[in-house]
Design a protein around this motif. Structure first.
Motif, short mmCIF file in Angstrom:
data_model
loop_
_atom_site.label_atom_id
_atom_site.label_comp_id
_atom_site.label_asym_id
_atom_site.label_seq_id
_atom_site.Cartn_x
_atom_site.Cartn_y
_atom_site.Cartn_z
N ARG A 246 -29.90 4.18 -5.52
CA ARG A 246 -31.11 4.48 -4.49
C ARG A 246 -30.87 4.25 -2.93
NH1 ARG A 246 -36.20 -0.08 -4.96
NH2 ARG A 246 -37.38 0.80 -3.31
N ALA A 247 -29.64 3.46 -2.79
CA ALA A 247 -29.39 3.52 -1.21
C ALA A 247 -28.66 4.94 -0.90
CB ALA A 247 -28.29 2.31 -1.08
N LEU A 248 -27.87 5.34 -1.75
CA LEU A 248 -27.44 6.69 -1.56
C LEU A 248 -28.40 7.76 -1.23
CD1 LEU A 248 -24.17 6.81 -3.60
CD2 LEU A 248 -24.16 6.54 -1.36
N ASP A 249 -29.31 7.70 -2.17
CA ASP A 249 -30.46 8.70 -1.72
C ASP A 249 -31.09 8.36 -0.63
OD1 ASP A 249 -31.66 11.00 -2.66
OD2 ASP A 249 -32.91 9.83 -4.05
N TYR A 250 -31.37 7.08 -0.08
CA TYR A 250 -31.80 6.71 1.00
C TYR A 250 -31.04 7.42 2.20
CZ TYR A 250 -32.82 4.17 5.25
OH TYR A 250 -32.97 4.31 6.72
N PHE A 251 -29.72 7.18 2.22
CA PHE A 251 -28.97 7.59 3.39
C PHE A 251 -28.86 9.09 3.39
CE2 PHE A 251 -27.42 3.17 3.21
CZ PHE A 251 -27.41 2.92 4.83
N LEU A 316 -24.60 13.90 -4.36
CA LEU A 316 -22.92 14.52 -4.40
C LEU A 316 -23.14 15.82 -3.81
CD1 LEU A 316 -21.89 13.27 -7.82
CD2 LEU A 316 -21.45 12.38 -5.61
N ARG A 317 -24.15 16.73 -3.91
CA ARG A 317 -24.30 17.83 -3.23
C ARG A 317 -24.32 17.82 -1.69
NH1 ARG A 317 -28.46 22.75 -2.61
NH2 ARG A 317 -27.20 24.37 -3.07
N TRP A 318 -25.04 16.80 -1.15
CA TRP A 318 -25.19 16.38 0.24
C TRP A 318 -23.88 16.02 0.84
CZ3 TRP A 318 -24.91 11.01 1.05
CH2 TRP A 318 -25.13 10.86 2.52
N TRP A 319 -23.43 15.18 -0.02
CA TRP A 319 -22.09 14.46 0.44
C TRP A 319 -20.71 15.40 0.77
CZ3 TRP A 319 -20.57 9.78 2.39
CH2 TRP A 319 -19.37 9.53 2.59
N ASP A 320 -20.82 16.49 -0.54
CA ASP A 320 -19.64 17.37 -0.55
C ASP A 320 -19.73 18.47 0.57
OD1 ASP A 320 -18.69 15.63 -2.40
OD2 ASP A 320 -19.14 17.04 -4.14
N ALA A 321 -21.04 18.90 0.79
CA ALA A 321 -21.46 19.92 1.75
C ALA A 321 -20.97 19.34 3.12
CB ALA A 321 -22.81 20.22 1.53
#
Length: 327
Positions: A246-251, A316-321
């Motif tokens: 939930r926190a990662l999706d928020y960030f 993960l798609r956001w983070w890796d990009a």
């Protein structure tokens, strides 16, 4: 990532509320396509089903936070009920019901006219007294086009010295809670998306984010130990509860809105998220909250969850990009 991916195909073989988000967030479908799919939330599947559960006065289950005629023994024996208006509205927001659609506009108008908080009898869109409830009320109100700026201003003034929030503040708590903080942060972010925010609300959001980031989303600041082992287990629907997904999706949503780079203090939570992926590329539902619901939207504890998988894959798609750009 294309529709030929078996996990993507599995996600698309689902409810419109999941399909449109897969189309937007995972396969880069044209906006006209995912908007057309999103419009189906009002008339098909889980969204239409939940809308059909409303009372004539626009509320769900006859209450704002609790169903009408609620017996506290039910909470003790079966868990908190989740069928009342506040939790139903939040679920429609998660489904992505278009706030401009006819049923959404009608619902929020009737709620404003008829719903009153059980705690003090105040009108629904004026908010309750607990920070976590008000955070969700701000998120729902801002999403559905209600002016919730008075609640936002109140929340900004209720921050604790460590930068976050705690629903037990009125009972003397001086330390922020992960759960209360994420509920408020999501509300402030939705308010910022909808209105552009205020300097005070943006400052409050920054300090709340720092509270979580200093703790790498799940650790105690003093000892470094996990504050709660369940923060590392994936839950759906979250309701008021916290976990790192939930926190990662928020960030993710926060950085997309502001254009900021991802904070490297998220990396430990990202690594844990990767480690929990099943061999077939999906993620399981670790647990769900007990208590009365209108209907289930997952296949059960321990089973692969489309909701968890959707959120994990877009994080993960956001983070890796972003990481590839940074390097």
């Amino acid at each position: 990532m294309t529709q030929s991916d078996p996990v993507i195909e599995w996600l698309l073989d689902s409810d419109p509320s999941i399909r449109w988000q897969v189309m937007r967030d995972l396969i880069d479908a044209p906006e006209r396509n995912w908007m057309a799919e999103r419009a189906k939330v009002e008339t098909e599947g889980w969204g239409a089903r939940l809308l059909a559960c409303r009372d004539e006065d626009g509320q769900w289950a006859g209450g704002a936070f609790l169903p009408a005629g609620f017996d506290p023994q039910e909470w003790r024996e079966h868990g908190q009920p989740w069928t009342a208006t506040t939790f139903s509205l939040s679920q429609l927001r998660e489904f992505g019901l278009d706030p401009a659609c006819e049923q959404a506009r009608h619902a929020v108008e009737l709620i404003g006219a008829n719903a009153r908080w059980e705690e003090g009898g105040q009108p629904f869109w004026q908010g309750e007294v607990e920070e976590c409830i008000n955070g969700r009320t701000v998120a729902d109100g801002a999403y559905f086009g209600i002016d919730v700026s008075p609640i936002v201003d109140r929340l900004a003034g209720e921050r604790l010295d460590d930068g976050g929030w705690n629903c037990e503040r009125i009972n003397g708590s001086h330390r922020s809670s992960f759960a209360s903080t994420i509920n408020v942060l999501e509300g402030l972010l939705e308010f910022e998306k909808s209105t552009g925010s205020t300097p005070r609300s943006r400052q409050a959001r920054r300090t709340g984010e720092e509270f979580l980031l200093e703790r790498h989303l799940f650790r105690r600041l003093g000892t470094g130990e996990p504050a709660d082992e369940r923060f590392l287990q994936f839950l759906h629907p979250n309701r008021w509860r916290y976990d790192i997904l939930r926190a990662l999706d928020y960030f993710r949503a926060s950085t997309i809105l502001t254009g900021a780079a991802p904070d490297r203090r998220l990396s430990e939570a990202i690594d844990h998220l990767r480690s929990r992926r099943l061999q077939d590329g999906r993620w399981p539902l670790d647990w769900s909250l007990p208590g009365r619901v209108w209907f289930e939207v997952d296949d059960g504890q321990g089973e692969p969850s489309r909701w968890i998988t959707l959120r994990a894959m877009r994080v993960l798609r956001w983070w890796d990009a972003e990481l590839s750009i940074d390097t």
